[in-house]
Design a protein around this motif. Structure first.
Motif, PDB file in Angstrom:
ATOM      1  N   GLY B 253       0.778  -1.066  -0.118  1.00 10.65           N
ATOM      2  CA  GLY B 253       0.017   0.103  -0.076  1.00 10.65           C
ATOM      3  C   GLY B 253       0.750   1.268  -0.081  1.00 10.65           C
ATOM      4  N   THR B 254       0.156   2.381  -0.291  1.00  7.28           N
ATOM      5  CA  THR B 254       0.908   3.595  -0.212  1.00  7.28           C
ATOM      6  C   THR B 254       0.445   4.483   1.111  1.00  7.28           C
ATOM      7  OG1 THR B 254       1.180   3.795  -2.579  1.00  7.28           O
ATOM      8  CG2 THR B 254       1.585   5.907  -1.474  1.00  7.28           C
ATOM      9  N   GLY B 255       1.215   4.987   1.887  1.00  2.51           N
ATOM     10  CA  GLY B 255       0.662   5.739   3.044  1.00  2.51           C
ATOM     11  C   GLY B 255       1.582   7.023   3.077  1.00  2.51           C
ATOM     12  N   TYR B 256       0.837   7.926   3.709  1.00  2.00           N
ATOM     13  CA  TYR B 256       1.518   9.270   3.898  1.00  2.00           C
ATOM     14  C   TYR B 256       1.778   9.606   5.361  1.00  2.00           C
ATOM     15  CZ  TYR B 256       0.239  10.330  -0.900  1.00  2.00           C
ATOM     16  OH  TYR B 256       0.148  10.206  -2.287  1.00  2.00           O
ATOM     17  N   ASP B 325      11.112   9.174  -5.832  1.00  2.00           N
ATOM     18  CA  ASP B 325      11.160   9.473  -7.165  1.00  2.00           C
ATOM     19  C   ASP B 325      10.036   9.650  -8.020  1.00  2.00           C
ATOM     20  OD1 ASP B 325      14.056   9.323  -6.961  1.00  2.00           O
ATOM     21  OD2 ASP B 325      14.090   7.191  -7.511  1.00  2.00           O
ATOM     22  N   VAL B 326       8.918  10.454  -7.386  1.00  2.00           N
ATOM     23  CA  VAL B 326       7.544  10.533  -7.834  1.00  2.00           C
ATOM     24  C   VAL B 326       7.450  12.209  -7.672  1.00  2.00           C
ATOM     25  CG1 VAL B 326       6.679   8.376  -7.460  1.00  2.00           C
ATOM     26  CG2 VAL B 326       6.729   9.999  -5.748  1.00  2.00           C
ATOM     27  N   ASN B 393      -2.040  12.859  -5.689  1.00  2.00           N
ATOM     28  CA  ASN B 393      -1.722  11.549  -6.423  1.00  2.00           C
ATOM     29  C   ASN B 393      -0.185  11.750  -6.657  1.00  2.00           C
ATOM     30  OD1 ASN B 393      -1.974   8.926  -7.237  1.00  2.00           O
ATOM     31  ND2 ASN B 393      -3.834   9.377  -8.673  1.00  2.00           N
ATOM     32  N   LEU B 394       0.198  10.472  -6.770  1.00  2.00           N
ATOM     33  CA  LEU B 394       1.692  10.354  -6.744  1.00  2.00           C
ATOM     34  C   LEU B 394       1.950   9.958  -8.278  1.00  2.00           C
ATOM     35  CD1 LEU B 394       2.938   8.548  -3.745  1.00  2.00           C
ATOM     36  CD2 LEU B 394       3.227  10.974  -4.273  1.00  2.00           C
ATOM     37  N   GLU B 395       2.756  10.845  -8.976  1.00  2.00           N
ATOM     38  CA  GLU B 395       2.963  10.526 -10.672  1.00  2.00           C
ATOM     39  C   GLU B 395       4.463   9.859 -10.734  1.00  2.00           C
ATOM     40  OE1 GLU B 395       1.562  12.794 -14.495  1.00  2.00           O
ATOM     41  OE2 GLU B 395       3.603  13.739 -13.421  1.00  2.00           O
ATOM     42  N   GLU B 400       1.452   8.611 -15.636  1.00  2.00           N
ATOM     43  CA  GLU B 400       1.528   7.152 -14.871  1.00  2.00           C
ATOM     44  C   GLU B 400       1.551   7.231 -13.387  1.00  2.00           C
ATOM     45  OE1 GLU B 400       4.351   3.415 -14.589  1.00  2.00           O
ATOM     46  OE2 GLU B 400       4.818   4.690 -16.034  1.00  2.00           O
ATOM     47  N   PHE B 401       0.431   6.813 -12.636  1.00  2.00           N
ATOM     48  CA  PHE B 401       0.633   6.852 -11.276  1.00  2.00           C
ATOM     49  C   PHE B 401       0.840   5.964 -10.354  1.00  2.00           C
ATOM     50  CE2 PHE B 401      -2.814  10.007 -13.019  1.00  2.00           C
ATOM     51  CZ  PHE B 401      -2.290  11.291 -12.512  1.00  2.00           C
ATOM     52  N   PHE B 402       1.336   6.345  -9.373  1.00  2.00           N
ATOM     53  CA  PHE B 402       2.021   5.095  -8.229  1.00  2.00           C
ATOM     54  C   PHE B 402       0.720   4.589  -7.612  1.00  2.00           C
ATOM     55  CE2 PHE B 402       4.267   3.458  -4.866  1.00  2.00           C
ATOM     56  CZ  PHE B 402       5.451   3.516  -5.169  1.00  2.00           C
TER      57      PHE B 402
END
Lengths: 278, 444
Positions: B253-256, B325-326, B393-395, B400-402
């Motif tokens: 998953g992606t967390g912040y 790197d996003v 969002n993370l590009e 192209e998104f993460f």
């Protein structure tokens, strides 16, 4: 013959639930309770907004879920008590005995009460939709798909609470006893659940040893009443929405239906055994 | 009732007295068999020990973990409420074979094996790679060679530095003499002929722990028992423990981690994809994205330290690796409002009655004697922004998104708070309509 009897039973259930539903909707009680539940929700929401204003940030999956949970609890409490009062009063006043001389049986009577409560709750669902949609427009707190799923699952959870109310009132004779038992047991279940939720929400490092022991005790008690407390079905339902787990969501609906069916059958059986004279 | 009240008061008072007494007592040292742990925690390796009081060891399934059995002195430390091992006073290694049992049957019998940890980002870096057997020795050899090479370079550097000092002194004297004779130089001429200072070699970043012998456990998901069988065939006393191996419930998953500009020390986590970020719309938020896995709270806390408390009903996200790197996009619908890059920041303490600090962009050239406080993506939420729903969002690359990086940001309308109470009246209005309609019907 059996078909005719079945048709008659359906007619009886319809007539009983219709009579009680109209009576409920024409009284002020349900509207006052809905108003009170929304006042409680508004209070919670105001606190949310104040904390966002103070901290500039709030991270939440669905801030409307907790106010909805509170509203559902208040309304289902009211519905359960209303049914208990209605059954006990009809027993006390002898109305039940008169009804049972006609085509009314334990089955049709309990089903009639149950269906009335569910229909009343469906009216409340419309109120919920209007209120929370309005709140979302006023505050920009999200009216999400998750909230809709929670509202849907609350119907099944309320079915559990209502069945529990019918079960308790079928066990007890006098109206006063019914209310005391019902409120006492439901309040106890609720206290265990709310207490555990509060302790679970506290950061582990902030908990004193006393709170840790209390948390462990509540956890054990909670596991014990997990399948008995009707409120657990609501919490599990909300959890399944939070986890976005469709299987768990579906299973919870099935469990709620099974719980309601078992308690309704028990209520019918007890009413049959104890008779209508209270 | 009165008797019950007195009994409860006395009992509670007694319990509190006991707690108070325990604070004044000197620690009692007890000789115990403890299991020393070096376990995989999702991102690297961490140590700990399991005292006699803990009957279960928790490990992540299908990962290499090392455990060792030692006899040591254990005492209770009331300040932390945990048992502490005095390995300096006594550390006697327990010899034997570690048996792993499942369903009452021995499924594995482990002997001690050489192992070491390789830290590619240095000892303080979070990631670590486990090596065993020959590989452990090979990597340690590589590390010692790198260290030796570094020392050699350092020695050469000191020699060069002495040479440089000598040359620069000679150069300055020569310049002085020539100037005294009336000769003039341009800056370019001086820069061209001035001796160059040797560059200090950089130490190797990697770190490898010296190989040591431990039991290496790598088990699939399940519940097991462990014990040590001594060389004489008997089971070593107090060596029996439960062993639980667990896995993450959700992975990748992606967390912040969000640092609000107005209180940078109180960081917020927005780990779950279903969580929304509500803001008042007059702040700056600094986002640090992470790759994360979700574990059972009890199991994971016990993995970090077997004496940690935890709750089996709860789950927690564990940040595994920072996403760097996003580009962070701040969007409204399909329109990109801000494209934000990751920048290091420095928190500067300033005197004054307000916040007491200022978050400034870290400039390594100007702040050569300082280190960046944190790195993140800075999102300015201006008060002029419409109170609506936005998205971050993370590009990875253009378009192209993460995966899992999307979060909704909502700016709330605080000014309507009081209207909530007014709006709550509507069920009463519906009730009034029903009541009036019924009265009219009955009247007609």
């Amino acid at each position: 013959m059996a078909e005719k009897r079945f048709s008659l039973s359906i007619q009886t259930v319809k007539a009983l639930s219709k009579r009680d539903l109209y009576s409920t909707l024409r009284s002020w009680g349900i509207y006052v309770v809905a108003f009170l539940s929304f006042i409680a929700s508004s209070f919670i929401l105001k606190n949310y907004l104040d904390s966002i204003q103070a901290d500039d940030i709030l991270i939440s999956a669905d801030p409307l879920n907790y106010p909805l949970f509170i509203s559902v609890i208040i309304i289902s409490f009211y519905l359960a008590i209303l049914s208990a009062i209605s059954i006990s009063r009809e027993k006390d006043q002898g109305t039940l005995e008169v009804l049972f001389y006609g085509p009314v049986s334990s089955l049709t009577y309990i089903l009639g009460k149950y269906i009335k409560d569910i229909l009343t709750y469906l009216v409340m669902v419309v109120f919920f939709l209007v209120y929370f949609w309005g709140v979302s427009l006023l505050t920009n707190l999200g009216f999400s798909y998750g909230l809709l799923k929670t509202i849907l699952i609350s119907i099944f959870s309320v079915s559990c609470i209502v069945s529990f109310g019918l079960f308790i009132s079928s066990l007890t004779g006098k109206m006063r006893n019914s209310i005391i038992w019902l409120v006492g047991i439901l309040a106890l279940f609720l206290a265990v659940q709310v207490g555990q939720t509060i302790l679970l929400g506290m950061p582990e490092e902030n908990m004193s040893p006393v709170l840790t022991y209390l948390g462990d005790t509540l956890s054990v008690v909670s596991q014990g009443i997990n399948w008995i407390s009707p409120f657990s079905y609501l919490t599990r339902g909300i959890d399944s929405v939070y986890l976005e787990n469709t299987l768990l969501y579906g299973l919870n609906i099935l469990y709620s239906l099974a719980y309601s069916a078992i308690l309704l059958l028990l209520s019918i059986f007890i009413l049959k055994r104890k008779g209508v004279k209270g | 009732m009165r008797k019950l009240t007195i009994f409860l008061t006395v009992t509670i008072g007694w319990i509190f007295c006991l707690a108070a007494l325990s604070l004044a007592q000197a620690p009692i040292l007890r000789e115990q068999l403890v299991y020393g742990l070096n376990v995989f925690n999702g991102k690297g390796y961490g140590g700990g020990f399991t005292p006699y009081t803990e009957d279960t060891i928790y490990l992540i399934a299908d990962k290499d973990n090392t455990i060792s059995a030692n006899i040591t002195l254990v005492y209770f430390w009331p300040i932390t409420g945990k048992y502490v091992a005095g390995f300096q006073a006594l550390n006697e290694e327990v010899q034997g074979t570690l048996e792993i049992l499942q369903g009452g049957k021995v499924i594995k019998a482990l002997e001690k094996e050489d192992n070491s940890l390789y830290y590619p980002e240095g000892y303080w870096g979070e990631s670590a790679i486990f090596y065993q057997g020959e590989e452990a020795h090979a990597y340690f050899e590589k590390f010692t060679q790198a260290i030796e090479e570094y020392y050699k370079q350092i020695s050469e550097f000191y020699t060069a530095q002495t040479e440089y000092q000598k040359n620069i002194d000679e150069f300055l004297n020569e310049i002085k003499e020539r100037r005294d004779k009336g000769e003039e130089f341009t800056v370019e001429e001086i820069e061209k002929s001035i001796p160059r200072e040797p560059k200090q070699p950089t130490p190797p970043i990697l770190y490898v722990t010296p190989p040591k012998k431990d039991y290496i456990i790598n088990l699939p998901l399940g519940r097991y028992k462990i014990r040590i069988r001594a060389e004489d065939g008997t089971i070593v006393q107090d060596s029996e423990k439960e062993l639980v191996t667990f896995a993450s419930r959700r992975t990748g998953g992606t967390g912040y981690e969000i640092i609000p500009g107005n209180r940078w020390t109180r960081r917020e986590a927005c780990d779950d994809p279903s969580w929304l970020i509500y803001a008042a719309g007059k702040n700056t938020l600094y986002f640090s994205p992470f790759i994360q896995d979700e574990y059972n709270e009890l199991y994971y806390n016990k993995l970090l330290d077997p004496q940690n408390p935890g709750r089996e009903e709860k789950w927690r996200w564990v940040h595994i690796q920072a996403i760097k790197d996003v580009t962070l996009l701040f969007l409204k619908g399909k329109e990109t409002l801000q494209r934000i890059v990751r920048v290091p920041y420095y928190v500067e303490q300033i005197p004054g009655p307000e916040l007491g600090y200022e978050i400034v962009e870290f400039n390594p050239e100007e702040m050569f004697d300082k280190q960046a406080t944190f790195e993140g993506y800075k999102l300015d939420l201006a008060p002029t922004l419409e109170k609506a729903s936005y998205e971050i969002n993370l590009e990875k690359r253009e378009g192209e998104f993460f995966q899992g990086g999307r979060r909704e940001v909502r700016l709330v309308k605080k000014e309507n708070t009081q209207s909530l109470y007014i709006f709550s009246i509507f069920p009463l209005l519906v009730g009034a309509v029903v009541f009036v309609t019924r009265r009219r019907k009955l009247g007609s």
